[in-house]
Motif scaffolding. Structure first.
Motif, PDB file in Angstrom:
ATOM      1  N   ILE A 111       0.867  -1.199   0.000  1.00  0.00           N
ATOM      2  CA  ILE A 111       0.000   0.000   0.000  1.00  0.00           C
ATOM      3  C   ILE A 111       0.893   1.236   0.000  1.00  0.00           C
ATOM      4  CG2 ILE A 111      -1.954   1.154   1.089  1.00  0.00           C
ATOM      5  CD1 ILE A 111      -2.599  -1.378   2.600  1.00  0.00           C
ATOM      6  N   ASP A 112       1.797   1.289   0.974  1.00  0.00           N
ATOM      7  CA  ASP A 112       2.842   2.303   1.008  1.00  0.00           C
ATOM      8  C   ASP A 112       4.086   1.594   1.523  1.00  0.00           C
ATOM      9  OD1 ASP A 112       1.247   4.851   0.600  1.00  0.00           O
ATOM     10  OD2 ASP A 112       0.262   4.053   2.383  1.00  0.00           O
ATOM     11  N   ILE A 113       5.243   2.034   1.104  1.00  0.00           N
ATOM     12  CA  ILE A 113       6.471   1.465   1.662  1.00  0.00           C
ATOM     13  C   ILE A 113       6.882   2.334   2.847  1.00  0.00           C
ATOM     14  CG2 ILE A 113       8.943   1.081   1.292  1.00  0.00           C
ATOM     15  CD1 ILE A 113       7.351  -1.057  -0.051  1.00  0.00           C
ATOM     16  N   ARG A 114       7.023   1.714   4.005  1.00  0.00           N
ATOM     17  CA  ARG A 114       7.406   2.471   5.200  1.00  0.00           C
ATOM     18  C   ARG A 114       8.766   1.976   5.665  1.00  0.00           C
ATOM     19  NH1 ARG A 114       1.509   3.359   8.016  1.00  0.00           N
ATOM     20  NH2 ARG A 114       0.835   4.790   6.402  1.00  0.00           N
ATOM     21  N   ALA A 115       9.787   2.762   5.369  1.00  0.00           N
ATOM     22  CA  ALA A 115      11.158   2.372   5.688  1.00  0.00           C
ATOM     23  C   ALA A 115      11.867   3.558   6.334  1.00  0.00           C
ATOM     24  CB  ALA A 115      11.879   1.938   4.413  1.00  0.00           C
ATOM     25  N   PRO A 116      11.440   3.928   7.548  1.00  0.00           N
ATOM     26  CA  PRO A 116      11.891   5.202   8.106  1.00  0.00           C
ATOM     27  C   PRO A 116      13.165   5.162   8.954  1.00  0.00           C
ATOM     28  CG  PRO A 116      10.075   4.355   9.410  1.00  0.00           C
ATOM     29  CD  PRO A 116      10.421   3.302   8.408  1.00  0.00           C
ATOM     30  N   ALA A 117      13.627   4.016   9.408  1.00  0.00           N
ATOM     31  CA  ALA A 117      14.732   4.031  10.380  1.00  0.00           C
ATOM     32  C   ALA A 117      16.092   4.013   9.678  1.00  0.00           C
ATOM     33  CB  ALA A 117      14.605   2.849  11.332  1.00  0.00           C
ATOM     34  N   LYS A 118      17.120   3.966  10.478  1.00  0.00           N
ATOM     35  CA  LYS A 118      18.494   4.064   9.984  1.00  0.00           C
ATOM     36  C   LYS A 118      18.824   2.912   9.028  1.00  0.00           C
ATOM     37  CE  LYS A 118      23.151   4.536  11.886  1.00  0.00           C
ATOM     38  NZ  LYS A 118      23.913   4.438  13.129  1.00  0.00           N
ATOM     39  N   GLY A 119      19.220   3.251   7.847  1.00  0.00           N
ATOM     40  CA  GLY A 119      19.614   2.237   6.872  1.00  0.00           C
ATOM     41  C   GLY A 119      18.450   1.554   6.171  1.00  0.00           C
ATOM     42  N   TYR A 120      17.213   1.885   6.541  1.00  0.00           N
ATOM     43  CA  TYR A 120      16.067   1.171   5.986  1.00  0.00           C
ATOM     44  C   TYR A 120      15.773   1.598   4.550  1.00  0.00           C
ATOM     45  CZ  TYR A 120      14.797  -0.813  10.560  1.00  0.00           C
ATOM     46  OH  TYR A 120      14.786  -1.508  11.732  1.00  0.00           O
ATOM     47  N   ASP A 121      15.751   2.916   4.318  1.00  0.00           N
ATOM     48  CA  ASP A 121      15.420   3.344   2.961  1.00  0.00           C
ATOM     49  C   ASP A 121      16.520   2.935   1.983  1.00  0.00           C
ATOM     50  OD1 ASP A 121      13.160   4.814   1.671  1.00  0.00           O
ATOM     51  OD2 ASP A 121      14.887   5.830   0.746  1.00  0.00           O
ATOM     52  N   GLU A 122      17.760   2.938   2.442  1.00  0.00           N
ATOM     53  CA  GLU A 122      18.865   2.479   1.601  1.00  0.00           C
ATOM     54  C   GLU A 122      18.634   1.017   1.208  1.00  0.00           C
ATOM     55  OE1 GLU A 122      18.975   4.273   4.298  1.00  0.00           O
ATOM     56  OE2 GLU A 122      20.787   5.482   4.477  1.00  0.00           O
TER      57      GLU A 122
END
Lengths: 162, 665
Positions: B429-440
């Motif tokens: 639905i949405d990608i939720r990758a907010p913490a350290k190293g997550y979006d990378e």
């Protein structure tokens, strides 16, 4: 010209939820009529029904009781006891000839500043529609001439039974 | 009765003074009975403001103080402190919230001024009935109970034990490790879960300051902060732990195989005498009496025959252990959402639709397939679909976001691609990758060529509509970016099922005297500023029982809860707010109505004297018993009947408009 009726309402709040909701309403600068005056209790479970009767007898036209949502009580489950007392209190009021609508129980969490304000506005209008309770004035009249009242009453009932 | 009350009205800069005629209110208050002095000042909470109060207490001999300013939740402690410094008991100070409840919420200045007067009169009448109070001081027992041996409980136990205090770690299953022990890799670094977890488990098992009680459950909790009495049921393992060496010959020789639906989530079998997994701590096995042939038929005893240490004890009974601890940490974790509740996803009906936890076991090299990602028929999947938000962010199931599923699904995508080379579709639905190293990590998965389809999956079916769908699982989804319905044939579907409160969270909460939110998670004392404490003093929470969270956040909470307790142990004692209920034994009729009302079991009934008594260390001061006592025998400090009734009279003595007739009464 007589001033239009302004209902006087006492609101009982829980320290953990509705009192904080009132704080939040302030922080959000929400506006509500000054008719409701709040008293802080630690929990809605502290609400002795006597407090409600005392408020009505001291000149309040309505009483708003507020507490945490069911399941969210900071003292585990005391708001359920409030609910039980509230339902019993409404029956007592009806028996005393006082409109049940003068007392209302509302759940409001600490995050619900706006819903609390909406409830305060709605309840103020509900009590306004019911009109003044005038319990203190009634009590004053009543106790000035108690003898006549009782005699008149008993004569009437004797006539009915005859 | 004559009191000398000081009334102080704060301008709060212009916050109050703009809407309330503070000068007029101060002049009016000066005329009230019992009021010795009334002043207004620009900032009462400033140092000079507080000094005004302190000076008046000393020079005028004030016996009570009323401060009309902001909410008591902001500055009650400030003004109580000022009173205490001047030698006045801090509980003889009362605050009136004329900012949050008057100036900020009232449009009309005249009406606001009038309401401020009413609230102040209520407080002036109330404060007369206040009595001096002293904080309750309770000693803190230095032992701690940690419930739950997952990574949160392990971290908390190690922090406490390393600080030199004793810890009892209670775990329901035969081994500590929790959900983390079942995982293969951890996001976003892809460390092997076992490699980082098992050293900690071993430390717990060997630590001289930790008493490890696995296969045990807390049965009863009495007492209060600093002094809890806890009864623990240590279930019979049927093993003498003194003699057992952990060689596991018994497990090897046991002829009975059972499906393991706890650790292997139904993907593999274990024996009737078993350790859940090879790195289990403690190393002792346990006999599953419901499935053991000896307990069913009365014969077998293969384990006993082969045990070189003679450690098998068939008639071992459950053991009850009573301990005393000063504080408790609950790290009881979560349950997985059961995808059977969403029948259109076919879980339980379609063999190659599996849950996230099943995939963890499948991809784990110690798992049922030794880490081979294969279909039920043993073949390697060519296309794999991963469905996010199963049972989360869905008003039909759970409204909340389970917080870890996005990252976990990205990890799955990587593992599937790496091990099988299959094409992977993520349905999100949405990608939720907010913490350290997550979006990378998300960017890395994108670069690896994983397909992302934005949309909530409507159905997973094996009913083909075209030849290319034959023999496949078809994922029906509305692609919200392309604006079209799509049917994507895949070989395997992984459902990222959300996290749920433990099925028995409510009962556990009740046992320890803490509450659950509407969703069923334990409620913290403050969602931002006090995330590991609860409303019951001495009971702390850590990890997923407070809400969905990942491993770093769970570890942080475990450590935070431990730090809070270490601080308390170092203080040796704790001060409690003296807002408590007290029974007047002279008035108590022994009706026991109050006994059942207390959720903290603070009221004890003395059979010999036929009276009830409130334990002040257990009482939290809600006042429900005070309101219920038909004899009026219970009084509540800080919120007594006299105080509240007087406040009601004061509040109502002033009308909405115009000047009150009753001023000075």
């Amino acid at each position: 010209m007589e001033e239009p009726f302004e209902p006087l309402i006492v609101g009982f709040t829980c320290n953990w939820c509705s009192y904080r909701a009132a704080d939040l309403a302030g922080s959000l600068r929400l506006k509500y009529p000054p008719n409701v005056r709040l008293i802080r209790l630690m929990c809605s479970g502290r609400l002795d029904p006597t407090f409600v009767l005392k408020a009505l007898a001291s000149g309040a036209d309505g009483v708003l009781i507020t507490g945490c949502h069911p399941g969210d009580c900071h003292y585990v489950e005391q708001n359920y006891k409030t609910l039980r007392r509230y339902l019993l209190l409404r029956r007592t009021l009806r028996g005393m000839g006082i409109e049940e609508g003068r007392v209302k129980l509302v759940w409001a969490s600490a995050a619900e500043g706006l819903p609390l304000v909406q409830e305060i506005i709605a309840f103020t209008e509900e009590v306004r529609a019911l009109g003044p309770l005038k319990w203190p004035q009634w009590a004053e009249q009543r106790f000035q001439e108690p003898e006549e009242g009782i005699i008149a009453c008993s004569v009437e009932s004797r006539e009915v039974s005859a | 009765m004559s009191e000398k009350i000081g009334v102080y009205i704060c301008h709060c800069g212009s916050n109050i003074a703009d809407k309330v005629d503070v000068g007029e209110v101060a002049r009016w208050a000066q005329g009230l009975s019992d009021v010795a002095i009334s002043r207004d000042y620009k900032f009462m909470c400033s140092s000079p403001g507080q000094e005004i109060i302190e000076e008046d207490i000393k020079t005028l001999g004030l016996t009570r103080v009323v401060v009309a300013a902001c909410s008591p939740h902001l500055h009650e402690a400030t003004f109580r402190g000022a009173c205490a410094r001047a030698g006045l008991n801090p509980y003889l100070c009362e605050m009136v919230s004329i900012r949050e409840q008057v100036s900020w919420v009232t449009a009309d200045r005249a009406l606001a001024t009038q309401k401020a007067k009413a609230l102040i009169l209520g407080a002036v009448r109330r404060v007369v009935h206040q009595v001096p109070l002293d904080p309750i001081i309770v000693p803190i027992h230095s032992d701690t109970l940690v419930v739950g041996g997952g990574i949160g409980g392990i971290q908390a136990a190690l922090e406490l034990a390393d600080s030199g205090t004793h810890v009892y770690l209670v775990e329901r299953e035969p081994s500590i490790g929790g959900h983390m022990a079942q995982f293969d890799k951890t996001f976003p670094t892809l460390d092997c879960a076992a490699c980082i977890l098992t050293p900690k488990m071993v430390s717990v098992g060997e630590h001289p300051n930790i008493t490890l009680l696995t296969y045990s459950e807390v049965e009863k909790v009495d007492g209060y902060v600093g002094n809890f009495n806890v009864r623990i049921r240590k279930k019979a393992r049927k093993i003498n732990e003194e003699l057992c060496t952990g060689c596991l010959i018994c497990q090897e020789k046991c002829p009975k195989k059972v499906v393991d639906d706890v650790f292997e989530v139904g993907m593999a079998k274990r024996k009737a005498i078993y350790v859940p997994f090879p790195q289990a701590v403690p190393k002792y096995p346990v006999i599953d009496v419901e499935n053991c042939t000896y307990y069913i038929k009365g014969t077998c005893k293969a384990c006993e025959k082969f045990c070189p240490a003679g450690a098998i004890v068939f008639d071992q009974e459950d053991e009850l252990i009573d301990i005393t601890v000063g504080n408790i940490i609950l790290a009881t974790g979560y349950d997985l959402f059961d995808p059977r509740r969403i029948p259109e996803y076919g879980y339980g009906r379609l063999p190659n639709v599996i849950t996230n936890l099943e995939f963890e076991r499948l991809s784990n090299s110690a798992g049922p397939t030794s880490g081979e990602i294969v279909l039920k028929d043993g073949s390697v999947p060519k296309v794999v679909g991963i469905v996010h938000c199963v049972g989360s962010r869905d008003k039909n199931y759970n409204n909340y976001c389970s917080s870890i599923c996005c990252m976990q699904s990205l990890k799955f995508a990587h593992l599937v691609k790496e091990r099988t080379g299959a094409q992977v579709y993520n349905f999100y639905i949405d990608i939720r990758a907010p913490a350290k190293g997550y979006d990378e990590f998300y960017q890395r998965i994108l670069d690896e060529g994983t397909n992302f389809v934005r949309g909530k999956v409507g159905e997973i079916t094996d009913v083909a509509r075209s030849p290319e769908e034959e023999g496949k699982l078809i994922i029906q989804v509305y692609d919200t970016l392309a604006g079209v319905q799509r049917r994507i044939p895949v070989d395997m579907v992984i459902l990222s099922a959300g996290l749920q409160p433990r099925a028995d969270a409510k009962e556990v909460g009740k046992l320890f005297g803490i509450a659950c939110s509407a969703d069923g998670w334990f409620i913290e004392r403050h969602p931002k500023l006090d995330p590991v404490a609860t409303m019951t003093d001495g009971v702390f929470i850590a990890g997923c029982n407070q809400g969905p969270k990942d491993i770093p956040a769970t570890v942080a909470q475990g450590a935070a809860a431990a730090a809070r307790i270490i601080g308390r142990i170092q203080q040796r004692e704790i001060q409690l707010e003296p807002v408590r209920a007290t029974v007047d034994e002279e008035k108590c009729s022994g009706c026991r109505i109050c006994n059942g009302l207390c959720p903290f079991n603070a009221i004890v009934f003395h059979e010999d004297r036929m009276v009830s008594e409130v334990n002040h260390a257990l009482c939290q001061g809600c006042g429900t018993c005070v309101a219920a006592c038909p004899a009026g025998a219970i009084s509540g400090t800080g919120f007594s009947n006299e105080q509240i009734l007087a406040q009601i009279e004061g509040l109502l003595a002033i009308g909405i408009r115009g000047t009150p007739e009753t001023v000075g009464v």
